[in-house]
Scaffold this active site. Structure first.
Site, short mmCIF file in Angstrom:
data_model
loop_
_atom_site.label_atom_id
_atom_site.label_comp_id
_atom_site.label_asym_id
_atom_site.label_seq_id
_atom_site.Cartn_x
_atom_site.Cartn_y
_atom_site.Cartn_z
CD GLU A 117 -29.87 22.34 -40.90
OE1 GLU A 117 -29.53 23.31 -41.58
OE2 GLU A 117 -31.07 22.08 -40.62
CD GLU A 118 -34.22 22.42 -40.16
OE1 GLU A 118 -33.96 23.62 -39.96
OE2 GLU A 118 -34.56 21.98 -41.26
CG ASP A 172 -30.88 21.66 -46.18
OD1 ASP A 172 -32.09 21.46 -46.37
OD2 ASP A 172 -30.43 22.11 -45.11
CG HIS A 206 -38.19 26.05 -41.19
ND1 HIS A 206 -37.13 26.80 -40.74
CD2 HIS A 206 -37.64 24.97 -41.79
CE1 HIS A 206 -36.00 26.20 -41.05
NE2 HIS A 206 -36.28 25.09 -41.71
CG ASP A 265 -32.72 18.09 -37.54
OD1 ASP A 265 -31.95 17.97 -38.51
OD2 ASP A 265 -32.79 19.13 -36.86
CG HIS A 299 -30.76 18.52 -41.96
ND1 HIS A 299 -32.05 18.44 -41.48
CD2 HIS A 299 -30.76 19.57 -42.82
CE1 HIS A 299 -32.79 19.41 -42.01
NE2 HIS A 299 -32.03 20.10 -42.84
#
Length: 487
Positions: free
Chosen positions: A145-146, A169, A458, A78, A76
């Protein structure tokens, strides 16, 4: 150009450095997507974007592999934008600043974006390479995606031509993922009634220094939610009434729905002696530090005088907000009976804010099974009805059902075992990989997910293990070279 371009494999790190230089937080991936499209077309590759903004690049098979099964590498575009409070960083315009720290690559004061930038870099490096063997290749890079898997949800049908997909991922060296949790957003709303602020003092309560982390992968670790911990403090004050009367003019915390919140704040207004109040805050901080000495060693709960607010929550509103947040279930709800040491169902409140007419919270509900999601949603409906609030659900995405033996899993497991010197672990992850959605659109795809070790995704403490990236690259390239002929 940063120092990470000196690392091996050089082509992968060159691409990751390039990705870091172009801002790409969720909802702001356009600049990076267009850069990649222009590069791919310049190389003579097929490159196209679909209606959701997803990017697909095709590269022909290398000599001798024209009759092998085709493979899609998927990542992804982002990244999660999280910065330390003292870090002045605009994720929409400022580049990420990666640096080497021993065996790790980190970023200066922000998330690194190794999730999923390393996977994206590996796919682009394969496209860029001139000496790697591979079958007909597709690279699928999805949007946003996030914060809801928007790209995967809107992926064009009949677009992919591949028979095999390798999702990039995963964040643990030595592990192959074959299943993941599904999820859904739950948005809480507590209507606010305001009244004039007749209290003498206003203080800002700050809870900082928590570790945060991924609200799926780290949900079982015992890390504290800043929003929930602050709610506990406020509930303790509320339950001591009438000895201590107070109200709130604001409460907020967290910044993204899929991260455990590291910080939370409330503006609290009261009458009485400030010294007694601040001493009470210190006492509660001491209690939390004792309880959470191992899980949250850097926790800080402080109170500082604040500018007097003109209005505060009416008593019923304040009670509803505090009771709802304190009683809100958060964390692991149930472990799986089917897969050992895997969380089945969980939820985490990631964002809390005060608007002119409401206090609003964003929760991400996760479960390996549909009934688990439905159960948690039912809990939230009951709780909000008891607290004069409401909840709306949106963006449900399916899990990825695991299958124990498939051709790509067998091949990946065999090569990984040779590289590691031991059998890789076959896992199901309590996080939302896009594989479930992609399999729903393309059910015939044979899918595995692999990746290097990434810690504290994150959060601004995110880091990626340099030796693990080397192992991951060797695995990926050997798997591509070993893809069998079409049946």
């Amino acid at each position: 150009m940063s120092e990470i371009q000196s690392l091996q494999p050089q082509l992968l790190w060159k691409w990751f450095d390039q990705i870091c230089s172009i801002p790409h937080p969720s909802h702001h991936e356009e600049q990076l997507a267009e850069f990649i499209v222009n590069w791919a077309k310049g190389k003579g590759f097929y490159a196209e974007r679909d209606e959701a903004g997803n990017l697909l690049i095709r590269k022909p098979a290398t000599k001798g592999m024209e009759h092998c099964q085709s493979v899609a590498l998927q990542a992804h575009l982002d990244m999660v934008p999280q910065a330390n409070e003292e870090t002045d960083h605009d994720f929409t315009s400022d580049p990420i600043q990666p640096y080497i720290d021993g065996e790790w690559v980190k970023a200066k004061g922000t998330t690194l974006g190794a999730d999923n930038g390393i996977g994206m870099a590996s796919a682009l490096a394969v496209l860029d390479s001139e000496n790697l063997a591979h079958p007909a290749l597709e690279v699928l890079l999805t949007m946003t995606e996030e914060v809801g898997m928007d790209g995967a949800l809107g992926l064009r049908k009949n677009w992919l031509q591949s028979e095999i997909m390798i999702n990039t991922d995963t964040e643990d060296n030595g592990e192959i993922y074959i299943g993941c949790a599904g999820g859904e957003n739950a948005d809480l709303t507590v209507p606010v009634q305001w009244q004039e602020n007749n209290y003498e003092h206003c203080y800002q309560i700050s809870l900082k220094g928590l570790r945060g982390g991924h609200s799926g992968c780290d949900i079982h670790t015992g890390r504290a939610s800043a929003i929930k911990t602050l709610a506990r403090f406020l509930a303790n004050l509320q339950q001591n009434q009438p000895h201590f009367e107070f109200s709130l003019s604001e409460i907020r915390g967290g910044s993204v729905r899929n991260a455990i919140p590291r910080e939370a704040f409330a503006t609290l207004c009261f009458n009485g002696e400030p010294a007694n109040f601040t001493q009470g805050v210190k006492s509660f901080e001491s209690l939390l530090k004792t309880e959470l000495a191992i899980a949250e060693p850097d926790l800080q709960l402080t109170a500082q005088p604040a500018e007097k607010a003109t209005k505060v929550f009416a008593p019923n509103t304040k009670n509803n907000v505090v009771n709802l947040l304190n009683a809100l279930p958060n964390g692991v709800i149930r472990n799986s009976d089917v897969v050992e040491n895997v969380v089945e169902s969980s939820l985490s409140i990631g964002v809390l804010k005060t608007t002119e007419d409401a206090v609003k919270g964003t929760i991400l509900v996760r479960s390996l099974i549909e009934s688990g999601t439905n159960y948690i949603n039912g809990l939230l409906i009951s709780l909000t009805e008891l607290c004069g609030a409401s909840v709306q659900f949106s963006g449900r995405y399916p899990g990825w059902e695991p299958h124990a033996e498939t051709p790509i899993l067998t091949l990946t497991k065999e090569i990984y075992g040779e590289l590691l010197g031991y059998e890789p672990a076959i896992k199901v992850i309590h996080a939302g990989l896009e594989c479930g959605l992609l399999k729903k659109i393309y059910p015939a795809l044979d899918v595995v997910s692999i990746g290097p070790t990434i810690v504290n995704a994150h959060s601004p403490d995110e880091k990626v293990h340099i030796p693990a990236v080397r192992t991951y690259w060797e695995l990926l390239t050997k798997v591509l070279a070993g893809i069998p002929a079409k049946k």
